[in-house]
Design an enzyme around this catalytic site. Structure first.
Site, PDB file in Angstrom:
ATOM      1  N   SER A 143       0.723  -1.043  -0.118  1.00  0.00           N
ATOM      2  CA  SER A 143      -0.127   0.072  -0.469  1.00  0.00           C
ATOM      3  C   SER A 143       1.103   0.743  -0.225  1.00  0.00           C
ATOM      4  O   SER A 143       2.440   1.434   0.491  1.00  0.00           O
ATOM      5  CB  SER A 143      -1.237   0.049   1.116  1.00  0.00           C
ATOM      6  OG  SER A 143      -1.401   1.224   1.474  1.00  0.00           O
ATOM      7  N   TYR A 156      -2.535  -0.341  10.415  1.00  0.00           N
ATOM      8  CA  TYR A 156      -2.091  -0.809   8.845  1.00  0.00           C
ATOM      9  C   TYR A 156      -0.997  -0.622   8.421  1.00  0.00           C
ATOM     10  O   TYR A 156      -0.728  -0.888   7.546  1.00  0.00           O
ATOM     11  CB  TYR A 156      -3.226  -0.075   8.325  1.00  0.00           C
ATOM     12  CG  TYR A 156      -3.648  -0.543   6.605  1.00  0.00           C
ATOM     13  CD1 TYR A 156      -4.520  -1.661   6.412  1.00  0.00           C
ATOM     14  CD2 TYR A 156      -3.165   0.252   6.216  1.00  0.00           C
ATOM     15  CE1 TYR A 156      -4.479  -1.604   4.979  1.00  0.00           C
ATOM     16  CE2 TYR A 156      -3.265  -0.143   4.994  1.00  0.00           C
ATOM     17  CZ  TYR A 156      -3.765  -0.877   4.137  1.00  0.00           C
ATOM     18  OH  TYR A 156      -4.268  -1.908   2.416  1.00  0.00           O
TER      19      TYR A 156
END
Length: 251
Positions: A143, A156
């Site tokens: 990501s 995250y």
């Protein structure tokens, strides 16, 4: 004069494993690899959705089968490699998000997210490399949050920064075996996982203010990057990341 030849993006004769392959980015990756000629094994937890995805690919003339797999179950993971491998290409698109402010994050959410996004990703790469006798390509769907921070994303971001770190170390360790290890780092992609975020006007406005190309990314925007890293066109690319982020991290 002998002209150079463009390396092939074709994957004929190669077998690929795509985790999280029943929908979203994972399914997009599976389709991209199969369209280039690879035999693709889709792995995911939900049997019905998995069979639907694999069936749709076969109806489109693509070579695909589905295998039920919870990536946090390391014994089950080993069995997939033993029964279905070896794989010359392994794409890990399994992931989970439980967003909250760092002060509000509890141990249960922390453990759940790290178990999928970090622990399972690490051991999937390890298992893949153990079975790659003729070299290969390991691709982690990471990501943009593996390169920056974000509000309500401490856990995250931590997992994705971790994936970026072990990817570099693995690339160093396994390079002499012809194994390439890289990440693809998308911005917000329009998938079922991001629906709640994109449906929030405040969050959507924040996202749009950060993406320099002025639009939310689609699954198709990731497919080309994955195909590149899987193919001989990226034969000298390892230990790095391709940021498919619309310019988010450029500032």
């Amino acid at each position: 004069m002998k002209l150079p030849r463009t390396p092939s993006f074709r994957l004929d004769g190669r077998c690929a494993l795509v985790t999280g392959g029943s929908r979203g980015i994972g399914l997009g990756c599976a389709v991209a690899l199969a369209e280039a000629g690879a035999e693709v094994v889709l792995a995911a937890r939900g049997r019905d959705e998995l069979e639907m995805a694999a069936g749709a690919m076969r109806e489109a003339g693509l070579d695909a089968i589905g295998v039920v797999l919870d990536v946090t179950d390391l014994n089950a993971m080993r069995a997939v490699f033993a029964d279905r491998g070896p794989f010359g290409i392994v794409v890990n698109s399994a992931g989970i998000a439980r967003h909250s402010l760092a002060m509000d994050t509890g141990p249960e959410d922390f453990d759940t997210v790290t178990a999928v996004n970090f622990r399972a990703a690490y051991f999937l790469a390890r298992e893949a490399a153990m079975h790659m006798k003729q070299g290969g390509s390991i691709i982690q769907i990471s990501s943009q949050m593996g390169h920056i921070g974000g509000i309500e994303r401490a856990v995250y971001c931590g997992t994705k920064h971790g994936v970026e770190g072990f990817t570099k170390a693995m690339a160093i360790e396994w390079g002499d075996r012809g194994i390439r290890v890289n990440t693809v780092c998308p911005t917000f992609i329009r998938t079922p996982l991001t629906e709640a975020t994109l449906d929030d006007p405040r969050k959507r406005d924040w996202i749009m203010s950060m993406i320099k190309l002025g639009r939310i990314a689609e699954v198709e925007d990731v497919m080309g990057a994955v195909l590149f890293l899987a193919s001989d066109a990226s034969a000298m690319v390892t230990g790095t990341s391709i940021l498919v982020d619309g310019g988010w991290t450029a500032h």
